[in-house]
Enzyme design. Structure first.
Site, short mmCIF file in Angstrom:
data_model
loop_
_atom_site.label_atom_id
_atom_site.label_comp_id
_atom_site.label_asym_id
_atom_site.label_seq_id
_atom_site.Cartn_x
_atom_site.Cartn_y
_atom_site.Cartn_z
CG ASP A 183 -0.05 0.05 2.52
OD1 ASP A 183 0.25 1.16 3.01
OD2 ASP A 183 0.33 -1.03 3.02
CG ASP B 176 2.40 4.96 5.75
OD1 ASP B 176 1.86 3.95 6.22
OD2 ASP B 176 2.85 5.89 6.46
#
Length: 259
Positions: A206, A208
Site C-alpha cells: 500500500d 502509507d
C-alpha cells in the site's frame, strides 16, 4: 537431521513453495520461537522456516520473539537468513505489488530487545551496511529475470506498531526512507550479532497515509495475497543460486565487534 544453512522468516505465503518434512522444537535462552522450526526443501535445497507471527498470526509485531527466532535458526546451523516482509510505500515510484531488496534501514521502534549482549558482556556491532551483498544481488537479479517490478535499493523505516502511522509521521518518514514496516528491527540486528547473512525481500502492499487514501487493513491483506505468488516464484528460483560457502564477508563483522 543434516545442518541447514539457509533459514527463512516470513508469513504463510512461504508454504506455497515449501512443504515441511520435519518440525523441530528448539529451546533457547530467550524462550520459545514463534513456532517450531520447520525444515524441508526448496529447489532441492534444504531450508529452515519460522513463521514470524506464529502459525496462527498470534504475535503482533512488537511481541514477536525475535531473539528466540534468530537463536533457534543459528542453533540449527543456519548461516543465511532470508526475511520476507510486507511494507507500505513512502514514495510514488514504489508501487503496491513491487518488490524491494532493502539496502538500509532506520529504526523508530521503542521497546524491543535489540541485542544478545545485555551483560555482563556488552557488544558494539557495525551496521553501516547491514544486508548481505551476495544475497541481495542474487535476489535482485532473479526478480529481474522473472520480470517482476523490483527495486535494487530501498531504505526501510521500522516503526513499533501495531498501529499504522499518523499522517504527520508518514510525511516525516518519507523525507528519509522509501518503505515502512514493523518487523525488520531487531531481527536484522540480532542476525548481525551472530555473524549471519541477512537479506530482506520487502513486498509493497500500500501507499502509507501520506497519500490521499488512508491505510486499510483489508486492502493490505488483499495485495499481500497477490504478492505471495511472486515471493514463492522468487524463492524457488533464487535459493538454488545461493552458494553454500559464503564469500560476502558478513561473518567478518564478528572479528571487529567490540566486546
Amino acid at each position: 537431521m543434516s545442518t541447514v544453512k539457509i533459514g527463512i522468516i516470513g508469513g504463510s505465503g512461504v508454504y506455497g513453495v515449501f512443504e515441511p518434512t520435519e518440525r523441530i522444537k528448539v529451546h533457547t535462552p530467550y524462550g520459545r520461537p514463534s513456532a517450531p522450526v520447520e525444515t524441508g526443501k526448496i529447489g532441492g535445497v534444504e531450508v529452515a522456516f519460522i513463521p514470524r507471527h506464529g502459525k496462527h498470526h498470534e504475535f503482533p509485531p512488537h511481541e514477536v520473539p525475535y531473539r528466540a527466532n534468530i537463536w533457534a535458526l543459528h542453533e540449527l546451523g543456519v548461516e543465511r537468513v532470508i526475511s520476507v516482509t510486507a511494507v507500505g510505500s513512502l514514495r510514488e515510484e514504489y508501487r503496491p505489488g513491487d518488490i524491494v531488496i532493502t539496502d538500509q534501514f532506520i529504526d523508530f521502534t521503542k521497546r524491543r530487545e535489540y541485542t544478545f549482549y545485555n551483560g555482563p558482556k556488552v557488544a558494539h556491532v557495525s551496521m553501516a551496511d547491514p544486508f548481505c551483498p551476495e544475497m541481495r544481488e542474487i535476489f535482485y537479479r532473479t526478480a529481474k529475470e522473472l520480470d517482476f517490478s523490483v527495486h535494487e535499493k530501498g531504505t526501510y523505516v521500522c516503526i513499533e506498531g501495531p498501529r499504522f502511522s499518523t499522517r504527520a509521521e508518514s510525511f516525516m518518514f518519507r523525507q528519509y526512507a522509501h518503505i515502512i514496516g514493523m518487523t525488520l528491527v531487531p531481527e536484522i540486528n540480532l542476525a548481525r550479532e551472530l555473524g549471519m547473512c541477512y537479506v530482506n525481500i520487502a513486498t509493497v502492499t500500500d501507499y502509507d497515509v501520506w497519500a490521499d487514501k488512508p491505510v486499510d487493513a483489508q486492502e493490505v491483506i488483499r495485495v499481500m495475497t497477490e504478492n505471495n505468488t511472486k515471493v514463492q516464484e522468487l524463492l524457488k528460483k533464487a535459493i538454488p543460486r545461493i552458494p553454500r560457502e559464503r564469500h560476502c564477508g558478513c561473518a567478518d563483522v564478528l572479528k571487529s565487534m567490540f566486546v
